[in-house]
Design an enzyme around this catalytic site. Structure first.
Site, PDB file in Angstrom:
ATOM      1  N   LYS A 181       3.821   1.081  -3.321  1.00 12.86           N
ATOM      2  CA  LYS A 181       2.621   1.822  -2.962  1.00 12.86           C
ATOM      3  C   LYS A 181       2.773   2.499  -1.605  1.00 12.86           C
ATOM      4  O   LYS A 181       3.310   1.917  -0.667  1.00 12.86           O
ATOM      5  CB  LYS A 181       1.413   0.888  -2.944  1.00 12.86           C
ATOM      6  CG  LYS A 181       1.148   0.208  -4.289  1.00 12.86           C
ATOM      7  CD  LYS A 181      -0.015  -0.754  -4.234  1.00 12.86           C
ATOM      8  CE  LYS A 181       0.270  -1.916  -3.309  1.00 12.86           C
ATOM      9  NZ  LYS A 181      -0.753  -2.984  -3.411  1.00 12.86           N
ATOM     10  N   THR A 214     -11.218   1.765   3.199  1.00 16.84           N
ATOM     11  CA  THR A 214     -10.183   1.566   2.179  1.00 16.84           C
ATOM     12  C   THR A 214      -9.946   0.092   1.855  1.00 16.84           C
ATOM     13  O   THR A 214      -8.951  -0.249   1.222  1.00 16.84           O
ATOM     14  CB  THR A 214      -8.857   2.185   2.655  1.00 16.84           C
ATOM     15  OG1 THR A 214      -8.473   1.576   3.912  1.00 16.84           O
ATOM     16  CG2 THR A 214      -8.987   3.688   2.856  1.00 16.84           C
ATOM     17  N   GLY A 216      -9.569  -3.241   0.187  1.00 22.63           N
ATOM     18  CA  GLY A 216      -9.472  -3.688  -1.197  1.00 22.63           C
ATOM     19  C   GLY A 216      -8.732  -2.756  -2.125  1.00 22.63           C
ATOM     20  O   GLY A 216      -8.697  -3.010  -3.336  1.00 22.63           O
ATOM     21  N   THR A 217      -8.106  -1.710  -1.606  1.00 23.99           N
ATOM     22  CA  THR A 217      -7.438  -0.765  -2.501  1.00 23.99           C
ATOM     23  C   THR A 217      -6.278  -1.404  -3.259  1.00 23.99           C
ATOM     24  O   THR A 217      -6.079  -1.134  -4.444  1.00 23.99           O
ATOM     25  CB  THR A 217      -6.915   0.456  -1.715  1.00 23.99           C
ATOM     26  OG1 THR A 217      -6.173   0.010  -0.567  1.00 23.99           O
ATOM     27  CG2 THR A 217      -8.050   1.340  -1.267  1.00 23.99           C
ATOM     28  N   GLY A 218      -5.497  -2.268  -2.586  1.00 21.61           N
ATOM     29  CA  GLY A 218      -4.370  -2.903  -3.259  1.00 21.61           C
ATOM     30  C   GLY A 218      -4.812  -3.833  -4.375  1.00 21.61           C
ATOM     31  O   GLY A 218      -4.261  -3.807  -5.481  1.00 21.61           O
ATOM     32  N   CYS A 219      -5.808  -4.664  -4.089  1.00 22.65           N
ATOM     33  CA  CYS A 219      -6.354  -5.568  -5.110  1.00 22.65           C
ATOM     34  C   CYS A 219      -6.931  -4.769  -6.275  1.00 22.65           C
ATOM     35  O   CYS A 219      -6.743  -5.116  -7.449  1.00 22.65           O
ATOM     36  CB  CYS A 219      -7.460  -6.443  -4.516  1.00 22.65           C
ATOM     37  SG  CYS A 219      -6.956  -7.467  -3.131  1.00 22.65           S
TER      38      CYS A 219
END
Length: 272
Positions: A181, A214, A216-219
């Site tokens: 990512k 932003t 929590g974008t990965g989760c």
């Protein structure tokens, strides 16, 4: 008269930590599952005291408690796809990997939560090694951020070519597919992801969203991939649909608290 509506909906399981602020972790995963009309189940690994400004406390659950939650869900309800997030320590990682093998959990999405988007390491070196050597080879896809990809590949990542090289190195650890990512990258590479499945090396781009919020974008991305897999999509389609979902959620990010707010998981309700 009793009215009963019987729906056959897919089920997804998230094995992760709790975010008391509601922007990441289990809370983000369950919101994302619900958006995709997937029934969300969970196994909690740790409890955090956190808000938009940061984490002030983390308490791990015993590995036996994590195992009991997984067994309870799978033995009764069953799951079509599973994701892991913050597993916190070597003992929990080993216990989860054992359950994945014993219970035959397919469509495993591993978000290797070990380093924050700012570069701070969140778990110790023994946990990193266990995650890399024991859990990741069981995954359908692994979704490291820039700093996690650096640890897993042993490469410094500054350019698109670095991301591509890292994805190929991580694939050699035995995973089916890798999505490096680009949320932690700068300039034109911010938000650009690199996909590698052993054959196809692709660059996945969506619009850049200018927002400070932003959290929590990965989760959210990994849980959206999981939800799409639970619905029966192939891995490539699941990733592309998940990226589109996160991009739209960023466009409706929530300005709340005094720090970094969460993405708008339920953005259809926020549209005017």
């Amino acid at each position: 008269m009793t009215c009963q509506t019987q729906l056959n909906v897919p089920v997804a399981l998230t094995i992760a930590g709790s975010d008391s602020g509601g922007g990441a972790g289990i809370q983000a995963d369950l919101k994302t599952f619900a958006f995709h009309c997937v029934h969300g189940t969970s196994a909690l690994t740790c409890v955090t005291a956190q808000n938009t400004q940061g984490v002030s406390r983390v308490d791990a659950l015993p590995p036996e408690a994590v195992v009991a939650q997984i067994e309870a869900v799978v033995s009764d309800i069953g799951v079509q796809a599973t994701k892991t997030g913050m597993l916190l320590n070597q003992e929990i990682i080993q216990a989860v990997a054992t359950q994945v093998k014993i219970l035959g959990l397919d469509n495993l999405v591993v978000d290797p939560v070990m380093v924050s988007r700012t570069g701070a390491q969140l778990i110790d070196d023994s946990a990193v090694q266990c995650l890399r050597d024991v859990l990741m080879p069981l995954a359908a896809i692994v979704t490291p951020n820039r700093y996690e990809a650096q640890i897993l590949s042993g490469l410094a990542i500054h350019t698109l070519e670095d991301m591509q090289a890292a994805a190929q190195c991580i694939h050699q650890l035995g995973v089916t597919a890798v999505l490096v990512k680009g949320g932690g990258m700068t300039g034109s590479l911010r938000g650009v992801d690199v996909w590698f499945d052993g054959q196809e090396l692709s660059t996945l781009k969506t619009e850049q969203v200018e927002t400070h919020h932003t959290h929590g974008t990965g989760c959210t991305l990994s849980s959206a991939i999981t939800a799409n897999l639970a619905q029966g999509k192939d891995l490539g389609s699941a990733v592309r649909c998940a990226k589109d979902y996160v991009t739209t959620a960023l466009n409706y990010a929530l300005d709340m608290g005094q720090g970094t707010g969460p993405v708008g998981h339920f953005f259809p309700l926020l549209r005017s």
